[in-house]
Design a protein around this motif. Sequence first.
Motif, mmCIF file in Angstrom:
data_model
loop_
_atom_site.group_PDB
_atom_site.id
_atom_site.type_symbol
_atom_site.label_atom_id
_atom_site.label_comp_id
_atom_site.label_asym_id
_atom_site.label_seq_id
_atom_site.Cartn_x
_atom_site.Cartn_y
_atom_site.Cartn_z
ATOM 1 N N ALA A 120 64.387 -42.020 11.218
ATOM 2 C CA ALA A 120 62.326 -41.838 10.779
ATOM 3 C C ALA A 120 61.976 -41.032 10.461
ATOM 4 C CB ALA A 120 62.249 -42.967 12.314
ATOM 5 N N GLU A 121 61.982 -39.512 11.185
ATOM 6 C CA GLU A 121 61.580 -38.235 10.786
ATOM 7 C C GLU A 121 62.104 -37.831 9.282
ATOM 8 O OE1 GLU A 121 62.008 -35.480 13.150
ATOM 9 O OE2 GLU A 121 61.327 -36.399 14.848
ATOM 10 N N ALA A 122 63.837 -38.620 9.342
ATOM 11 C CA ALA A 122 64.296 -37.748 7.463
ATOM 12 C C ALA A 122 63.454 -38.859 6.495
ATOM 13 C CB ALA A 122 65.467 -38.292 7.807
ATOM 14 N N PRO A 155 57.502 -39.574 5.066
ATOM 15 C CA PRO A 155 57.049 -39.182 3.640
ATOM 16 C C PRO A 155 56.224 -37.133 4.215
ATOM 17 C CG PRO A 155 54.545 -40.662 4.823
ATOM 18 C CD PRO A 155 56.369 -41.042 5.308
ATOM 19 N N ALA A 156 56.835 -36.263 3.446
ATOM 20 C CA ALA A 156 56.153 -35.461 3.978
ATOM 21 C C ALA A 156 55.040 -34.751 4.088
ATOM 22 C CB ALA A 156 56.826 -34.718 2.652
ATOM 23 N N ARG A 157 54.868 -34.289 5.011
ATOM 24 C CA ARG A 157 53.266 -33.974 5.071
ATOM 25 C C ARG A 157 52.986 -32.417 4.211
ATOM 26 N NH1 ARG A 157 50.821 -36.148 10.295
ATOM 27 N NH2 ARG A 157 51.821 -37.613 11.347
ATOM 28 N N PRO A 158 51.763 -32.633 3.977
ATOM 29 C CA PRO A 158 51.320 -31.073 2.968
ATOM 30 C C PRO A 158 51.071 -30.096 4.335
ATOM 31 C CG PRO A 158 49.381 -33.039 3.346
ATOM 32 C CD PRO A 158 50.468 -34.053 4.128
ATOM 33 N N ALA A 178 55.792 -38.022 14.237
ATOM 34 C CA ALA A 178 56.956 -37.366 12.862
ATOM 35 C C ALA A 178 57.318 -38.462 12.493
ATOM 36 C CB ALA A 178 57.501 -36.122 13.890
ATOM 37 N N ALA A 179 57.354 -39.482 13.100
ATOM 38 C CA ALA A 179 58.519 -40.874 12.326
ATOM 39 C C ALA A 179 57.831 -41.427 11.443
ATOM 40 C CB ALA A 179 59.264 -41.111 13.567
ATOM 41 N N GLY A 180 56.443 -40.777 10.935
ATOM 42 C CA GLY A 180 55.709 -41.905 10.140
ATOM 43 C C GLY A 180 54.979 -42.925 10.725
ATOM 44 N N GLY A 181 54.349 -42.975 12.095
ATOM 45 C CA GLY A 181 54.167 -43.650 12.820
ATOM 46 C C GLY A 181 55.268 -44.768 13.521
ATOM 47 N N VAL A 182 56.889 -44.889 13.164
ATOM 48 C CA VAL A 182 57.164 -45.819 13.607
ATOM 49 C C VAL A 182 57.694 -45.257 15.206
ATOM 50 C CG1 VAL A 182 59.762 -46.356 13.542
ATOM 51 C CG2 VAL A 182 58.315 -46.222 11.824
ATOM 52 N N VAL A 183 58.061 -46.282 16.422
ATOM 53 C CA VAL A 183 58.005 -46.012 17.575
ATOM 54 C C VAL A 183 59.792 -46.638 17.475
ATOM 55 C CG1 VAL A 183 57.808 -47.017 19.688
ATOM 56 C CG2 VAL A 183 55.675 -47.067 18.352
#
Length: 409
Positions: free
Chosen positions: A141-143, A146-149, A227-232
């Motif tokens: 999920a982290e991979a 989307p990349a954070r600015p 870190a996982a883009g909102g995914v639990v």
Amino acid sequence: MFWILAAALTAITALAILSPLRRGRGGAAPAAAYDLRVYRDQLAEVERDLDRGVIGPDDAQRLRAEIGRKVLDADRRAALSAPAARGGRALWPAVALVAMLAGAVALYLREGVPGAPDMPLAERFAAADAAYRDRPSQAEAEAAAPARPAPDLSQADPEYLTMIDQLRDAVGRNPDDQQGLALLASNEMRLGNLAAARAAQQRLVDLRGDQADAVQLMQLATLMVDAAGGVVTPEAEAVLRRALTLDPTQPQARYLQGVLLIQNGRPDRAFPLWRGLLDEGPEGAPWIAPIRAAIQDLAWLAGDDEYRAPAPPAADLPGPDADALAAAEDLSPEDRARMIQDMVDRLQQRLATQGGSPEEWARLIAALAMLDQRDQATAILTEARQRFGSAPDALAPIERAATDAGLDG
């Protein structure tokens, strides 16, 4: 069965639309014919009144002439309506309706799933369970997130950044310093360095082992979800379960548990969980704003069409407000500054440890800007955007406060 019902509903709808047009096709002629019958009855009535002596011959003649003009007008209207009826007045509306229905069928064949079978409730639950089991791991999920600015620290206080660098060095030299790790995780999160905050919090929880409390576990789970883009993920869920085992009432962990259920197709289980959190409050809690924004739709998905979210109570926000600042005008400049700074410090400490409503974050930003602590106000603004960025309605008062304070985006 679906196509039979769809065809029947389409036919009923088409008939309902065309029925008035079909009646209107001969609408003028029946109206004119009705008028003619009325006028003939009136002529007969005139003759009866003349025979009974109710009216004289002159009045009878005048009435006959007037009614005769109406008869000619009605007859002319009947004649004019006949070609329209014969020409098929409803033809073009019928053609337009057929074209619309054909377009709807074509759109469904393109975008829909014509061959999809019915999906009973049990099968939906089975699909939700399959989606739950097939969730990506934390690393996956982290991979995929989307990349954070990189956080913009151009407006941050240089002394504060120097202090954070010193804290990082100290923790690097003593990685088992639990107090240092807790401070580092909190400040990295405030600066928007979520990856560093998550690493420090993970190290803290690992060091404490079974002694980690529910709040520390909840904070770690929150950083993992971010870190996982909102995914639990399954790993984040395991941390949440530990937190709820220690404290089943922990509200932020219960909120994330509701997020997990929604993500995996179980609004029926998420709705009572979030409904309980909304009823419990407090209104200023950071999880209340996103719950309020979604609870009505969640209730509908859960099958509760009649649910209405309770109205929020009148705001009673701590911290320096207009009345408190006005009362401070009677104090000396030093005492006034000390009083306001004390209120700001208390509010900032409470938001850092317990969280708060968007309005409280907005008030803190405005107060810091008023005290000319713009670097600190910018840091708080960055943290507030991280907390409430997924809920535009909740972020709105924070952005208004930033604009009013003249803080750069």
